[in-house]
Structures are given as structure tokens and as C-alpha cells.
Design a protein around this motif. Structure first.
Motif, PDB file in Angstrom:
ATOM      1  N   PRO A   6       0.829  -1.210   0.000  1.00 30.20           N
ATOM      2  CA  PRO A   6       0.000   0.000   0.000  1.00 30.20           C
ATOM      3  C   PRO A   6       0.866   1.264   0.000  1.00 30.20           C
ATOM      4  CG  PRO A   6      -0.776  -1.591   1.614  1.00 30.20           C
ATOM      5  CD  PRO A   6       0.537  -2.104   1.115  1.00 30.20           C
ATOM      6  N   HIS A   7       0.519   2.238  -0.857  1.00 25.81           N
ATOM      7  CA  HIS A   7       1.199   3.525  -0.931  1.00 25.81           C
ATOM      8  C   HIS A   7       2.695   3.352  -1.152  1.00 25.81           C
ATOM      9  CE1 HIS A   7      -2.606   5.037   0.607  1.00 25.81           C
ATOM     10  NE2 HIS A   7      -2.482   4.258   1.660  1.00 25.81           N
ATOM     11  N   ALA A   8       3.083   2.397  -1.926  1.00 22.12           N
ATOM     12  CA  ALA A   8       4.498   2.107  -2.114  1.00 22.12           C
ATOM     13  C   ALA A   8       4.773   1.763  -3.573  1.00 22.12           C
ATOM     14  CB  ALA A   8       4.909   0.950  -1.201  1.00 22.12           C
ATOM     15  N   PRO A   9       6.045   1.726  -3.943  1.00 21.04           N
ATOM     16  CA  PRO A   9       6.388   1.340  -5.312  1.00 21.04           C
ATOM     17  C   PRO A   9       5.942  -0.080  -5.626  1.00 21.04           C
ATOM     18  CG  PRO A   9       8.281   2.276  -4.164  1.00 21.04           C
ATOM     19  CD  PRO A   9       7.232   2.041  -3.135  1.00 21.04           C
ATOM     20  N   GLN A  10       5.811  -0.364  -6.904  1.00 19.32           N
ATOM     21  CA  GLN A  10       5.486  -1.708  -7.359  1.00 19.32           C
ATOM     22  C   GLN A  10       6.774  -2.466  -7.638  1.00 19.32           C
ATOM     23  OE1 GLN A  10       3.073  -0.851 -10.785  1.00 19.32           O
ATOM     24  NE2 GLN A  10       1.190  -0.650  -9.590  1.00 19.32           N
ATOM     25  N   PHE A  11       6.831  -3.718  -7.201  1.00 21.23           N
ATOM     26  CA  PHE A  11       8.001  -4.553  -7.396  1.00 21.23           C
ATOM     27  C   PHE A  11       7.691  -5.673  -8.386  1.00 21.23           C
ATOM     28  CE2 PHE A  11      11.063  -3.040  -4.292  1.00 21.23           C
ATOM     29  CZ  PHE A  11      10.272  -2.230  -3.488  1.00 21.23           C
ATOM     30  N   VAL A 262      15.941 -19.323  -0.434  1.00 15.72           N
ATOM     31  CA  VAL A 262      15.339 -18.043  -0.799  1.00 15.72           C
ATOM     32  C   VAL A 262      13.885 -18.018  -0.359  1.00 15.72           C
ATOM     33  CG1 VAL A 262      14.813 -16.481  -2.692  1.00 15.72           C
ATOM     34  CG2 VAL A 262      16.888 -17.857  -2.767  1.00 15.72           C
ATOM     35  N   ASP A 263      13.504 -16.954   0.361  1.00 16.27           N
ATOM     36  CA  ASP A 263      12.112 -16.799   0.784  1.00 16.27           C
ATOM     37  C   ASP A 263      11.233 -16.419  -0.408  1.00 16.27           C
ATOM     38  OD1 ASP A 263      12.682 -17.311   3.457  1.00 16.27           O
ATOM     39  OD2 ASP A 263      13.200 -15.211   3.847  1.00 16.27           O
ATOM     40  N   PRO A 264       9.937 -16.700  -0.325  1.00 18.43           N
ATOM     41  CA  PRO A 264       9.026 -16.289  -1.410  1.00 18.43           C
ATOM     42  C   PRO A 264       9.099 -14.785  -1.649  1.00 18.43           C
ATOM     43  CG  PRO A 264       7.940 -17.804   0.108  1.00 18.43           C
ATOM     44  CD  PRO A 264       9.251 -17.459   0.735  1.00 18.43           C
ATOM     45  N   ILE A 265       8.844 -14.383  -2.895  1.00 16.79           N
ATOM     46  CA  ILE A 265       8.949 -12.984  -3.272  1.00 16.79           C
ATOM     47  C   ILE A 265       8.058 -12.094  -2.403  1.00 16.79           C
ATOM     48  CG2 ILE A 265       8.510 -11.319  -5.118  1.00 16.79           C
ATOM     49  CD1 ILE A 265      11.011 -12.944  -5.555  1.00 16.79           C
ATOM     50  N   VAL A 266       6.847 -12.549  -2.126  1.00 15.07           N
ATOM     51  CA  VAL A 266       5.924 -11.737  -1.326  1.00 15.07           C
ATOM     52  C   VAL A 266       6.525 -11.427   0.037  1.00 15.07           C
ATOM     53  CG1 VAL A 266       3.672 -11.703  -0.208  1.00 15.07           C
ATOM     54  CG2 VAL A 266       3.884 -12.566  -2.537  1.00 15.07           C
ATOM     55  N   GLU A 267       7.190 -12.409   0.663  1.00 14.39           N
ATOM     56  CA  GLU A 267       7.820 -12.188   1.963  1.00 14.39           C
ATOM     57  C   GLU A 267       9.006 -11.238   1.837  1.00 14.39           C
ATOM     58  OE1 GLU A 267       8.769 -15.773   4.028  1.00 14.39           O
ATOM     59  OE2 GLU A 267       6.805 -16.684   3.640  1.00 14.39           O
ATOM     60  N   GLN A 268       9.769 -11.368   0.757  1.00 14.92           N
ATOM     61  CA  GLN A 268      10.898 -10.458   0.548  1.00 14.92           C
ATOM     62  C   GLN A 268      10.426  -9.015   0.434  1.00 14.92           C
ATOM     63  OE1 GLN A 268      13.794 -11.598  -2.474  1.00 14.92           O
ATOM     64  NE2 GLN A 268      12.988 -13.687  -2.457  1.00 14.92           N
ATOM     65  N   VAL A 269       9.376  -8.794  -0.345  1.00 13.71           N
ATOM     66  CA  VAL A 269       8.855  -7.441  -0.539  1.00 13.71           C
ATOM     67  C   VAL A 269       8.289  -6.895   0.768  1.00 13.71           C
ATOM     68  CG1 VAL A 269       7.105  -6.060  -1.736  1.00 13.71           C
ATOM     69  CG2 VAL A 269       8.405  -7.794  -2.989  1.00 13.71           C
ATOM     70  N   ALA A 270       7.622  -7.736   1.538  1.00 14.47           N
ATOM     71  CA  ALA A 270       7.018  -7.278   2.795  1.00 14.47           C
ATOM     72  C   ALA A 270       8.068  -6.800   3.799  1.00 14.47           C
ATOM     73  CB  ALA A 270       6.194  -8.413   3.413  1.00 14.47           C
ATOM     74  N   ARG A 271       9.292  -7.313   3.687  1.00  9.93           N
ATOM     75  CA  ARG A 271      10.344  -6.926   4.638  1.00  9.93           C
ATOM     76  C   ARG A 271      11.128  -5.691   4.189  1.00  9.93           C
ATOM     77  NH1 ARG A 271      11.182 -12.631   5.087  1.00  9.93           N
ATOM     78  NH2 ARG A 271      12.910 -12.502   3.592  1.00  9.93           N
ATOM     79  N   ILE A 272      10.863  -5.190   2.996  1.00  7.94           N
ATOM     80  CA  ILE A 272      11.589  -4.002   2.529  1.00  7.94           C
ATOM     81  C   ILE A 272      11.122  -2.777   3.301  1.00  7.94           C
ATOM     82  CG2 ILE A 272      11.964  -2.469   0.567  1.00  7.94           C
ATOM     83  CD1 ILE A 272      11.658  -4.938  -1.248  1.00  7.94           C
ATOM     84  N   ALA A 273      12.059  -2.065   3.896  1.00  5.18           N
ATOM     85  CA  ALA A 273      11.747  -0.847   4.637  1.00  5.18           C
ATOM     86  C   ALA A 273      11.755   0.327   3.671  1.00  5.18           C
ATOM     87  CB  ALA A 273      12.770  -0.628   5.753  1.00  5.18           C
ATOM     88  N   LEU A 274      10.630   0.977   3.541  1.00  4.32           N
ATOM     89  CA  LEU A 274      10.489   2.075   2.603  1.00  4.32           C
ATOM     90  C   LEU A 274      10.416   3.407   3.332  1.00  4.32           C
ATOM     91  CD1 LEU A 274       7.816   0.470   0.267  1.00  4.32           C
ATOM     92  CD2 LEU A 274      10.229   0.856  -0.302  1.00  4.32           C
ATOM     93  N   PRO A 275      10.871   4.490   2.721  1.00  9.85           N
ATOM     94  CA  PRO A 275      10.703   5.805   3.316  1.00  9.85           C
ATOM     95  C   PRO A 275       9.236   6.195   3.324  1.00  9.85           C
ATOM     96  CG  PRO A 275      11.585   5.994   1.090  1.00  9.85           C
ATOM     97  CD  PRO A 275      11.575   4.530   1.421  1.00  9.85           C
ATOM     98  N   GLN A 276       8.911   7.204   4.119  1.00  7.04           N
ATOM     99  CA  GLN A 276       7.526   7.663   4.188  1.00  7.04           C
ATOM    100  C   GLN A 276       7.237   8.576   3.003  1.00  7.04           C
ATOM    101  OE1 GLN A 276       5.173   6.730   6.547  1.00  7.04           O
ATOM    102  NE2 GLN A 276       6.800   5.248   7.068  1.00  7.04           N
ATOM    103  N   PHE A 277       6.437   8.045   2.069  1.00  6.90           N
ATOM    104  CA  PHE A 277       6.098   8.817   0.883  1.00  6.90           C
ATOM    105  C   PHE A 277       4.873   9.683   1.148  1.00  6.90           C
ATOM    106  CE2 PHE A 277       8.068   4.907  -0.894  1.00  6.90           C
ATOM    107  CZ  PHE A 277       9.177   5.527  -1.456  1.00  6.90           C
ATOM    108  N   ASN A 278       4.795  10.798   0.419  1.00  4.01           N
ATOM    109  CA  ASN A 278       3.605  11.642   0.495  1.00  4.01           C
ATOM    110  C   ASN A 278       2.420  10.892  -0.114  1.00  4.01           C
ATOM    111  OD1 ASN A 278       5.066  13.774   1.590  1.00  4.01           O
ATOM    112  ND2 ASN A 278       5.621  14.565  -0.435  1.00  4.01           N
ATOM    113  N   ARG A 279       1.290  10.934   0.537  1.00  3.41           N
ATOM    114  CA  ARG A 279       0.126  10.169   0.050  1.00  3.41           C
ATOM    115  C   ARG A 279      -0.894  11.113  -0.563  1.00  3.41           C
ATOM    116  NH1 ARG A 279      -0.668   5.750   4.984  1.00  3.41           N
ATOM    117  NH2 ARG A 279       1.482   5.061   4.989  1.00  3.41           N
TER     118      ARG A 279
END
Length: 279
Positions: A6-11, A262-279
Motif C-alpha cells: 500500500p502507498h508504495a512502489p510496485q516490485f 530463498v524466501d518467497p517474493i511476497v515475503e521479501q517485498v514485505a520486509r523491505i523498509a520504505l521511506p515515508q512517501f507523500n500520500r
């Protein structure tokens, strides 16, 4: 396949391709687009999590059964050159550094072609034309510099030095915590200059002067002869298991593959720490 938070880049994930580092294996990459007003923040945040930039894309390896590729960086404050590296710095003291904007030239492309033809003739970039080269240099949504190194080449016939000879080029991103060597190439006929190593040593000095704590070197792969040189730098860290850690003994790291490594892609993406983007 697309993976979104949610509110984040697409991987996305690339299709498997032959691995350029370990024979007989396939590589796969997790990537996202890098553009818009959040590009700088995203580049900084994901670089700290093992991602690399290529034009307007951020990526990191996500192979199906292999975790051999590990992002590497040097702690500038703790780095101490070896005796061999000190000799190399003295040997290349006549080389001049020139930092420019991210703009490609024909002279750079000529050196790039010579480098590829001699070192990577069978690599994925071997067929790159001057327009693709210009895109690699110029298509950047973040703070990027082209750093040229000139001089120290013998002119044919008279034995004098050509002080304006383009010896090496490094495409460098300026992150909030360091310098990232995106891509470098150099005159392969100047073998005594060990220009690949020299570029890294000089970037350490640039980062030190700018009070930046790290120099990011790209990926290190245990067992890959192409990557051995990176382990020769002191204060080297690798991104392994989701954290940065000292490399320790390079021989202690394995490149063995396992279907559960290697963990599933969904788990890898869920662990990525993203900066707080303007919504």
C-alpha cells in the motif's frame, strides 16, 4: 509478476537468465522503477538494503535457490590500505581526477568499447551502441557524477606521458550515506596501474573528504574470480541475511545453492523498509 505494498512502489521479478558469475546457474532479479519526486529517498533507502541502480531501475538478486550475490560496501572511517594498495596510490599519483555531470561523450564510449572488447566480450553489454551507452550514463533521476581519470599513459613512439589521456571513468551515485560505484571502465592496456583497484581507493578518499561513511561496490560473490578483488579491501561489509556484517574470512562464505535458501517474493517485498512517501 507484480508485487505491491500500500502507498508504495510496485516490485517485479525478471525471468531467469544465465548467471554471469557462477557457471551453470540462473539469475533472477527483484526490481522497481525509480522516478518522480521520491526517487532520491527511494534510492537511498533501498541501497541500504542491498539494491543497486541501473538507469531508472533499482534491483537486487532474487534467485530461486541461490543467495551467493551479496551487496558490498567499505566503512570509510575504518579502512586502512594494504602495503600493495599504498604502492598503487604512489604509482598513480600523476593521474588527475575530473568530476563532471552525468553526460556521455564519444571519448568515453571509445574507452568503454575497448574495455568491453578486452574484458567482457561475451557479456550482456557487449553489443551496447553509443545511444545505449548514453542512456546508461545520462538516464538518472538521482544525484550522479561521471568521474574521469586522466594522464599516466605512454604516447606511442616517443616514450613521453600523455597527461590528457582518458584512463578510466566511473559512474557514481551520491547517496545520503556514501558513494555508490554504479559502473566503471578503464584502459586495459595500462595493466601496471591496476585501475579497477585505484578507482575504489580514490572513491574512498572522495567519501572521506565529503564525510560520507560508506563506499558501495556492488555485489560480491564467493567463488567468483571476477569478484575476488573486492575482498582485498579492509573494512568490507556484506549485506547477508537482511543485515550488514563484516565480511570476516571470505573463505567462510559459501556459494552453494539450496531450494529453501530463498524466501518467497511476497515475503521479501514485505520486509523491505520504505521511506515515508507523500500520500
Amino acid at each position: 509478476m507484480r508485487h505491491t505494498l500500500p502507498h508504495a512502489p510496485q516490485f517485479y521479478v525478471t525471468a531467469p537468465q544465465p548467471c554471469p558469475y557462477l557457471h551453470g546457474r540462473a539469475e533472477r532479479k527483484l526490481f522497481t522503477a525509480l522516478h518522480g519526486e521520491n526517487a532520491v529517498e527511494l534510492n537511498n533507502a533501498l541501497s541500504r538494503q542491498g539494491f543497486r541502480r541501473s538507469q531508472n531501475v533499482l534491483y537486487r538478486p532474487s534467485c530461486e535457490s541461490c543467495v551467493a550475490c551479496m551487496s558490498a560496501r567499505i566503512r570509510v572511517a575504518d579502512f586502512r590500505p594494504s602495503r600493495t594498495q599504498r604502492r598503487l596510490l604512489r604509482r598513480n599519483r600523476s593521474i588527475r581526477r575530473l568530476a563532471t555531470s552525468a553526460w556521455a561523450t564519444e571519448e568515453q564510449y571509445d574507452l568503454f568499447r575497448q574495455y568491453l572488447d578486452n574484458r567482457h566480450a561475451d557479456g550482456g553489454m557487449a553489443d551496447m551502441d553509443i545511444f545505449e551507452f548514453a542512456a546508461m550514463i545520462e538516464e538518472t533521476p538521482v544525484k550522479t557524477r561521471v568521474i574521469e581519470y586522466r594522464g599516466n599513459a605512454q604516447q606511442a613512439g616517443n616514450g613521453t606521458e600523455d597527461e590528457d589521456h582518458l584512463a578510466a571513468v566511473c559512474l557514481t551515485d551520491v547517496l545520503d550515506d556514501g558513494l555508490s560505484l554504479v559502473y566503471s571502465f578503464y584502459d586495459t592496456t595500462m595493466s601496471a596501474a591496476s585501475l579497477g583497484t585505484y578507482l575504489i581507493l580514490d572513491h574512498i578518499e572522495i567519501a572521506r573528504a565529503a564525510k560520507l561513511p560508506y563506499v558501495y561496490l556492488g555485489y560480491w560473490v564467493p567463488g567468483s574470480r571476477k569478484m575476488d578483488y573486492k575482498a582485498r579491501f579492509s573494512a568490507l561489509e556484506i549485506y547477508k541475511g537482511g543485515v550488514w556484517q563484516d565480511i570476516g574470512d571470505p573463505e567462510s562464505h559459501s556459494n552453494e545453492s539450496h531450494p529453501l535458501s530463498v524466501d518467497p517474493i511476497v515475503e521479501q517485498v514485505a520486509r523491505i523498509a520504505l521511506p515515508q512517501f507523500n500520500r
